[in-house]
Structure formats: C-alpha cells, structure tokens
Design an enzyme around this catalytic site. Structure first.
Site, PDB file in Angstrom:
ATOM      1  N   HIS A  34      30.241  39.720  56.025  1.00 25.84           N
ATOM      2  CA  HIS A  34      31.849  38.631  55.461  1.00 25.84           C
ATOM      3  C   HIS A  34      32.726  39.438  56.598  1.00 25.84           C
ATOM      4  CE1 HIS A  34      30.673  38.048  51.322  1.00 25.84           C
ATOM      5  NE2 HIS A  34      30.734  37.153  51.382  1.00 25.84           N
ATOM      6  N   ARG A  58      39.085  33.111  49.912  1.00 26.03           N
ATOM      7  CA  ARG A  58      38.147  34.350  48.916  1.00 26.03           C
ATOM      8  C   ARG A  58      39.381  35.144  48.617  1.00 26.03           C
ATOM      9  NH1 ARG A  58      35.427  33.138  53.340  1.00 26.03           N
ATOM     10  NH2 ARG A  58      33.153  33.035  53.089  1.00 26.03           N
ATOM     11  N   ARG A  65      38.598  31.351  44.128  1.00 25.67           N
ATOM     12  CA  ARG A  65      37.012  31.515  44.206  1.00 25.67           C
ATOM     13  C   ARG A  65      37.679  32.837  43.496  1.00 25.67           C
ATOM     14  NH1 ARG A  65      32.484  32.882  48.201  1.00 25.67           N
ATOM     15  NH2 ARG A  65      34.108  34.651  48.289  1.00 25.67           N
ATOM     16  N   GLU A 119      24.544  29.089  45.453  1.00 28.74           N
ATOM     17  CA  GLU A 119      24.676  30.445  46.916  1.00 28.74           C
ATOM     18  C   GLU A 119      23.181  31.253  45.934  1.00 28.74           C
ATOM     19  OE1 GLU A 119      27.772  32.515  47.738  1.00 28.74           O
ATOM     20  OE2 GLU A 119      28.447  32.814  45.036  1.00 28.74           O
ATOM     21  N   ASN A 151      25.911  31.323  52.954  1.00 27.00           N
ATOM     22  CA  ASN A 151      25.819  32.174  53.420  1.00 27.00           C
ATOM     23  C   ASN A 151      24.726  33.002  52.985  1.00 27.00           C
ATOM     24  OD1 ASN A 151      27.217  31.414  55.384  1.00 27.00           O
ATOM     25  ND2 ASN A 151      29.239  32.608  54.382  1.00 27.00           N
ATOM     26  N   ASP A 152      25.651  33.251  51.463  1.00 25.90           N
ATOM     27  CA  ASP A 152      24.493  33.877  50.106  1.00 25.90           C
ATOM     28  C   ASP A 152      23.105  33.311  50.504  1.00 25.90           C
ATOM     29  OD1 ASP A 152      25.027  36.483  49.573  1.00 25.90           O
ATOM     30  OD2 ASP A 152      26.956  35.267  48.481  1.00 25.90           O
ATOM     31  N   ARG A 194      21.709  39.982  54.692  1.00 23.28           N
ATOM     32  CA  ARG A 194      22.935  38.775  55.789  1.00 23.28           C
ATOM     33  C   ARG A 194      23.525  39.646  56.751  1.00 23.28           C
ATOM     34  NH1 ARG A 194      27.195  36.039  51.248  1.00 23.28           N
ATOM     35  NH2 ARG A 194      28.612  36.590  53.620  1.00 23.28           N
ATOM     36  N   CYS A 222      30.943  25.375  51.643  1.00 18.45           N
ATOM     37  CA  CYS A 222      31.644  26.128  52.552  1.00 18.45           C
ATOM     38  C   CYS A 222      30.820  27.245  53.090  1.00 18.45           C
ATOM     39  CB  CYS A 222      32.630  26.539  50.946  1.00 18.45           C
ATOM     40  SG  CYS A 222      31.679  27.798  49.982  1.00 18.45           S
TER      41      CYS A 222
HETATM   42  C1  PEP Z   1      28.391  32.180  51.212  1.00 17.61           C
HETATM   43  O1  PEP Z   1      27.868  32.454  50.558  1.00 17.61           O
HETATM   44  O2  PEP Z   1      28.396  30.637  52.105  1.00 17.61           O
HETATM   45  C2  PEP Z   1      29.951  31.899  51.240  1.00 17.61           C
HETATM   46  C3  PEP Z   1      30.885  30.656  51.083  1.00 17.61           C
HETATM   47  O3  PEP Z   1      30.750  32.930  49.879  1.00 17.61           O
HETATM   48  P1  PEP Z   1      30.429  34.645  50.641  1.00 17.61           P
HETATM   49  O4  PEP Z   1      30.386  34.265  52.432  1.00 17.61           O
HETATM   50  O5  PEP Z   1      32.238  34.715  50.509  1.00 17.61           O
HETATM   51  O6  PEP Z   1      29.647  35.824  50.039  1.00 17.61           O
HETATM   52 MG    MG Z   2      28.884  33.870  48.802  1.00 22.30          MG
END
Ligand code: PEP
Ligand code: MG
Length: 796
Positions: free
Chosen positions: A418, A525, A561, A660, A683-684, A694, A731
């Site tokens: 993050h 976020r 979110r 995710e 990402n998750d 990650r 996203c």
């Molecule tokens: C993701 O997980 O891709 C996402 C957009 O949420 P975050 O990066 O805030 O966990």
């Molecule tokens: Mg996420």
C-alpha cells in the site's frame, strides 16, 4: 568434538543462534541452547540449572565453550560452572560478549578443524609464508552480500590453501581483513555491488586467489544471486516509474513531542501504555523477521535485543508506577522510565552494554509513536532529496512532500504494498527491495534512480549523470505528451469506449484526479480518514469528506470503499490482537462485520453524502456470499435508520464487491446475484492466489499479476459479471500497466481505475489498442503457462 552452549535471556534467541552455528559448524560441534526460564509467567531470563543441563548434554573431553549474553546470563553460567565436577570445570570455558557473533565464529573455526585453545586464542590453524603474491578484484553479485553463511564458507575455503589471504572492501574502505577469520570477513560489511580486492601470499597464492574470486563472482553460491548491476548501480524492484537524482537523505520521523499531563483515569492510561508496548513489540518482531530474511541473522539480532527491552518487566513497571503514583500520562511516564534505563546502561563500563543505550532510545520512540496514534511527525528535509528507508508505512508515505522527495529507495517492500501504491499515486519515483545496498552510503551522497527499471545509482560519475539526465528528460517528455491529450475520451483504435477512473485516498486528490484526466473515482480508499489518529472519525467528519469529494465529482461516479484495514494497515483504536498472518486475518469486511459500530457510522456517512450525487458503496475483501449478504443487510439497516430519523440520503445506492480473494473470483457467478457491480483488485488477488505476501520483496517474482492463474481468475470474474449484466472495473495496479492493456481489453474489461498520474498514459495506450485484436491475443495469453511467456507475447 567441541561442545558449545548458548546462554541468553530469550529461549528463541538461544535456539536461533544454535541453529545458525550448527549450519556454519557443519557437524563439527555439539550444540545446546540454554535460553529463557521454565516459568511460563516469566519466560524471559536465565536459569543456572538449565545452563548446567546444557553443559552436561554437550560435554566433551575436547572442551565446552559457553557463550553468554548480558546481565543474569553471566551470573547463571557462573553458578552452573560452580556446580560442575572439578575435572569437568577445567574443560569448560565461559565467554562473555555478543553471543551471535562469538558462537557463529567459534562454530565456523571448529568446522575448519580448530580446537578450543585455538578458538580462544583467535589463532589460525596454520600460517603460510613465502612464495608469490597474487591479487584480483571482483564485484559481489548476490543480493545479501557477505552475510554470515557465505562469510563462513569463504573462511573455510581459504583455509584449504597454503596461503595467507586477505580481502578488502574497495567500495566501503576499512582496510584488508584476514579472510581466514570470520570476524574480519563479517566486518567488511560487503553488500551487493561492492568491489572486493582479494590478495594472497604464499605457496598456493595463485590458486587461492582464483578460488576466492570464483566463489565471490558466482554470488557465493547463493540461489538469489542477481545479475551484476550496471556500473555504480544497485538493482532493486521497479515500483513507481520516473527518473530522479539528488542527495541521499535517510527517513527519520521527527521525534514525538512529550509533555507531562495529569490524567483522570490512571488505570486506563496504564492499559494504553501496555497496548502500545505490545504493538511496538509486534512491530519489532516483524522488523526482526524482515531483517533476518534480507540481511541475515546477525544483522537482525539488533531487533531481537530491542524486543527484549520491550519485554523487560522492570522497564514497563517503572513507567506504570509513574502513571499510578503521579497520575502522569503514558507518554511522559514511558519517556522517563526509558531515560533512566538508558542512562544506567550508558554508564556501564562494558562497551557492548553501553552501546545498547541507543537501542533503548530507538525502542522508546517506537512506543511513543504508537501512543501518538502512529504520528511521528514529518521527516524534515532541507532540500529536494532522494529518501532512503528500510520500509515506510502508508501514513509515513502520506506525510512525504512530493516537492521535497524526488524519489524513494526502500530496502524492503514490493510494488504491491500500500505504501508503494501511494508513492505511485503521489507521482514519486521509487525503487524497492534494495536490501542493504544503501546501508553504508553517507547522507548527502548523490544518488539517482530509475523507478521504471528498478535501478539505483550511488555517486554516479559524469558519464552516468549524463545518461540519467537523458533518461529523465525522455520520461518527462513522454509524460508531457500524454498529459496533452488527457481530457479526450478513451476510445480504442476500432472505436470501443473505455472508461478510465482514478483510485484516490484523500479529499485533495479528487480535483487532482479530474485534472489528470480521470472520468470519476473508481475507488476512494477511505483509510486516509482513519489512519494516524487516536480515535475513529465521527459520522459528521466522514460526511464532510465524502461530500467534498462528491461535490468535486458533480455527476461523475464516486465509488466509496468501506474501511479496509488489517494486513499492512493497523489502527491503534482497533484492538485486533497479535495475528500470525495479518493478511489472512481480521481485515477489510471481516473486521467491519466484527465492528458494526464503525461500519454503521461509515455507511450512514456514505449514504448521506450520496444525496444528489452518483455515489456507490464498495466492500473490500469479500470472500463469500454470506459476507456480501451481511454487508448488504447493514446497508439496509443504515438506510432504515436514516429514514426513521428523517435524514436525507441516496436511496437504492449501488453496492459492489471487490474481487480480490480467489474464493470470490471462483464463486463470482454466485456473488453476482448479490452485488450491483464488481471491482477487481488484482493487488490482493495476486497475493492470495499465489500465496505471496504483497509487501515481501523476497516473493515479489511470485506476486506477479501476469501469472496465468491470476489472469484466469480475472477472466472468470469478468465473465460472471457480463453474464449477470452487472458492471465490472479493474482497480488493481495491473490496470495502470499499459503493457497489460490489450490483454485486459481482450478479456472484456471496459473500465479501469488507476492512480491519477497514470490516467493520461493509459488513455494514450487505449487509443493505440484494437479491441478486436485484443480478444484473440487474450485467448492466446490465457493458454500460456508462465508469466514470462505472457509478457513475451504481449511485448511482441
Ligand atoms: C487491490 O487489492 O487490488 C486493491 C485495489 O485494493 P488495495 O490495494 O487497497 O488493497
Ligand atoms: Mg485490496
């Protein structure tokens, strides 16, 4: 066979040292750990009987060496020594000092055939003289440099030759060290990219130099040996695009200001301090794990020692006494107690213990930062700089001033963390996963980085500076060209409309997103409202923030979110307890469903902010239909409450699910019956599908969104959404990767949400793409078996 006993206050530490010594000793020593006590209430300490049992268990006519860390370890070992039979006592030697270094060095020497006397005298088994002198210079390619294990291998290697071998670190200076002595080799502090001079004299000097050169050049036989970086450069991981150059400044959060206050409820204050100490201990443990993985066990030892301070009952009790007796605030009491403790240590004659006073100061700050709700103040920079840090939390990145921070170099982390996503959103170029490459570089040294390639230059020469400036100019020019067309609608070459939205995490970013060319907000976020404070934001404060963003958006979409903390984001006012695997624990919607008070407040604020605007709700970390149903029921309950109160809000607001977690992708067809839209968070999805944290640089290669398994999950979710007739956005950071665009369009995606600085470039890439061609390409890519082959196909 020599016996070796490690006495420490911590059982874990003693066992860890034995494990390491066992590895370097290669079966030539018997090892026993004598750490901690038998008392489950007080496991930290030492126990003379435990030490005695350990000595007996490794007893050998060849002798036993007992290594002790501080304070009572010495006392317990001496008591145990006194209890031994007279004949045995003559062969047992007590050695005080840094246990990790001493035990590893002794095991290494024993492994090379040294006896107890030689080890104690620090003598080499043999000296070779005469013959010619030979020399070679070699650059170290392995990521972790000459840490304990390769250092021990080097020592054993040179001892095979009739030669006196020295090694010198030309990059860092400090003179030549005897390559047959582990202390000297470790003291070289040799890191990836350092230039080493190997020198040998004696009958077998030539062979020795050649063997050492080969050993070092091959990355010391380590699997993670990276290809030699560019001259003067250190290789890391590409994290945030851009080229920057400037003086190096280390990130140091400003010290927390402490003033004495009288508190009404000393017991509540005591609990606050205990919670802060507990959290600081968890943080220190995490730092230890990280440092151990990246820099080796020895270097991580500093955090082990710091953890011991945080477990020290005497220190905590002193602070708690001040709170109770003087009704003092926790910050003041803790600083007082640490100050006294550090002063006592600093006054000791023993240099090693005196040096630990600095650790107490470090530890004290860590607890104070927790008490201050994670706010340590901003890192003050005097001039625009390249900032280096071990790692940064999202709130620390937020506190950076992009005008002053030209670029970021992180020892750990990865592109999906993050904090790194935030850096990208702020347009700060970054290279992560650098290990200790910058550890010994003095502040103020000119440093440059190319965040798109993951390369850092240390003190670049004139030629390199010219090349870096050329790259920077090309980068700025490409950005300028993209920005010129950023407000045009995004349409593929064959006329398919694509919507490009922005991911933001702040009120001010809303206007910036529109300015950057975004057509709305795909993900707000909301953590920014909750981080870095001591209590949760009340409904009115949240309402004001969401409304301000909705105002800026006008009729454009704004997807809010709900709070997604847990994992790598924690809040002092949410008691989540210690979790062995935070990313698999109480995070996102799981946490909110367990804290309905927080969820209800946030939902009310979002619903109210939606009146007259295109606001939508998005739930993070949905992993089952039940969770989605429970979350939707909360929306309905919040709506009913607002109706009862006669407060205006947007009725029938769209409610979406983040995809995710792999289970959500696999059951996307079922989830689609309970969601108005999907937002795919790669990402998750990557970290959970690949079981690769990650934030961990070590597994960054696995945490790759191009992995076929991840792409298939994305396809599954897109298909389910299309079949159910609901919207779907991507996203995750993959959306901003222009190279992946044809693949994503080919899978049927028509909406992306990315960091604002990436909007313009993505729109440019869309204009170059043909949707029809992309479909065939995606079909082909999804049959491939590795991320590399997918990348190669896209590059073609
Ligand atoms: C993701 O997980 O891709 C996402 C957009 O949420 P975050 O990066 O805030 O966990
Ligand atoms: Mg996420």
């Amino acid at each position: 066979m020599i016996g070796l006993v490690v006495v420490s206050h911590s059982a874990q530490l003693a066992e860890g040292v034995c494990e390491l010594a066992g590895q370097v000793g290669q079966g030539a020593v018997r090892l026993a750990a004598a750490g901690g006590t038998d008392d489950p209430e007080q496991p930290i300490g030492t126990d003379a009987f435990r030490v005695l049992r350990a000595i007996e268990s490794v007893w050998s006519e060849d002798g036993v060496l007992v290594f002790m860390d501080l304070g009572s370890a010495v006392l317990s070992a001496e008591t145990a020594f006194g209890m031994l039979e007279d004949e045995r006592r003559a062969r047992v030697h007590l050695c005080e000092g840094p246990v990790v270094e001493l035990a590893v060095a002794a095991a290494s020497q024993a492994g090379a055939g040294a006896g107890v006397e030689e080890i104690l005298a620090g003598r080499r088994p043999e000296q070779a003289g005469g013959g010619e002198a030979h020399e070679a210079v070699v650059r170290l390619p392995n990521r972790l440099g000459l840490h304990a294990r390769p250092a021990a291998q080097l020592v054993r290697l040179v001892r095979r030759f009739q030669a006196r071998v020295t090694v010198e670190n030309l990059t860092r200076g400090g003179g030549a060290a005897d390559a047959a002595a582990i202390h000297g080799v470790l003291a070289l502090g040799a890191r990836q990219g350092d230039e080493m001079r190997v020198h040998a004299e004696g009958a077998e000097a030539r062979a020795a130099v050649e063997a050492v050169r080969e050993f070092l050049a091959s990355g010391c036989g380590e699997r993670d040996a990276a290809p030699a970086p560019e001259r003067g450069a250190a290789a890391g991981l590409a994290a945030s695009p851009g080229v920057a150059m400037g003086p190096l400044a280390r990130y140091r959060p400003a010290a927390v200001e402490v003033v004495e206050r009288t508190v009404d409820d000393p017991e509540a204050e005591a609990r606050r301090l205990e919670a802060a100490i507990r959290e600081a201990r968890e943080e220190t443990r995490a730092l230890f794990t990280w440092a151990e993985a990246h820099a080796g066990h020895e270097e991580a030892g500093i955090f082990d020692a710091q953890e011991l301070f945080l477990e020290d009952k005497e220190l905590a009790d002193a602070a708690l006494r001040t709170i109770r007796e003087r009704r003092a605030n926790a910050e003041f009491a803790w600083r007082e107690a640490c100050g006294e403790f550090a002063a006592r240590l600093a006054a000791l004659e023993d240099d090693y213990l005196a040096a630990r006073a600095a650790d107490v100061a470090d530890v004290a700050e860590r607890v104070l930062r927790r008490l201050a709700g994670g706010q340590g103040g901003r890192a003050a920079l005097r001039e625009p700089s390249i900032v280096a840090a071990r790692d940064l939390t999202p709130s620390e990145v937020r506190s950076l001033d992009p005008e002053m921070v030209l670029g970021l170099c992180l020892e750990g982390s990865s592109a999906g963390a993050h904090s790194v996503i935030l850096a990208r959103a702020m347009g700060i170029p970054a290279v992560v996963g650098l290990g200790g490459a910058l550890a010994a570089v003095p502040e103020g040294t000119l440093v440059a980085l190319d965040g798109g390639r993951g390369v850092t230059w240390i003190a670049p020469d004139r030629e390199e500076r010219r090349e870096i400036e050329r790259r920077r100019a090309a980068w700025l020019e490409a950005r300028r060209a993209a920005l010129a067309v950023r407000h045009r609608p995004a349409r593929t070459r064959d006329g398919v409309n694509i919507r490009v939205l922005a991911n933001i995490s702040g009120v001010a970013e809303a206007a910036e997103a529109l300015e950057a060319g975004a057509e709305g907000i795909g993900v707000l976020r909301t953590e920014f409202l909750f981080l870095g404070r001591a209590t949760a934001p009340p409904e009115e404060e949240q309402l004001a923030a969401y409304s301000a963003i909705a105002e800026v958006m006008g009729a454009r979409p704004l997807v809010v979110r709900t709070l997604d903390v847990g994992g790598d984001k924690s809040l002092p006012y949410i008691e989540s307890g210690a979790e062995a695997n935070p990313f698999l624990g109480w995070r996102g919607i799981r946490l909110l469903l367990g804290r309905r008070d927080l969820l209800r407040t946030q939902l009310r604020a979002i619903l109210r902010a939606g009146a007259g605007h295109a606001v939508e709700i998005l739930f993070p970390m949905i992993s089952s239909v039940e969770e989605m149903k429970a979350a939707r029921a909360e929306v309905a309950a919040a709506e009913a409450e607002l109706v009862r109160e006669g407060v205006p809000f947007q009725a029938g607001m769209k409610v979406g699910a983040m995809i995710e977690v792999p289970s959500a992708a696999v059951a996307a067809d079922q989830l689609a019956c309970h969601a108005d839209f999907f937002s795919i968070g790669t990402n998750d999805l990557v970290q959970y599908a690949m079981a690769a944290d990650r934030t961990n640089a070590r597994v960054a290669a696995l945490a790759d969104p191009y992995q076929p398994a991840v792409l298939r999950l994305v396809r599954q979710a897109v298909r389910a959404a299309r079949e159910a007739g609901i919207g779907v956005t991507l996203c995750g950071e993959l959306a901003g990767d222009c190279a992946a665009l044809p693949l994503l369009v080919g899978m049927g995606l028509r909406e992306f949400s990315v960091s604002p600085p990436l909007v313009a470039e993505l729109k440019q890439a869309i204009a170059r793409t043909s949707a029809a061609g992309a479909e065939a390409l995606a079909g082909e890519a999804l049959e491939l078996e590795s991320s590399q082959t997918v990348r190669r196909l896209l590059a073609r």
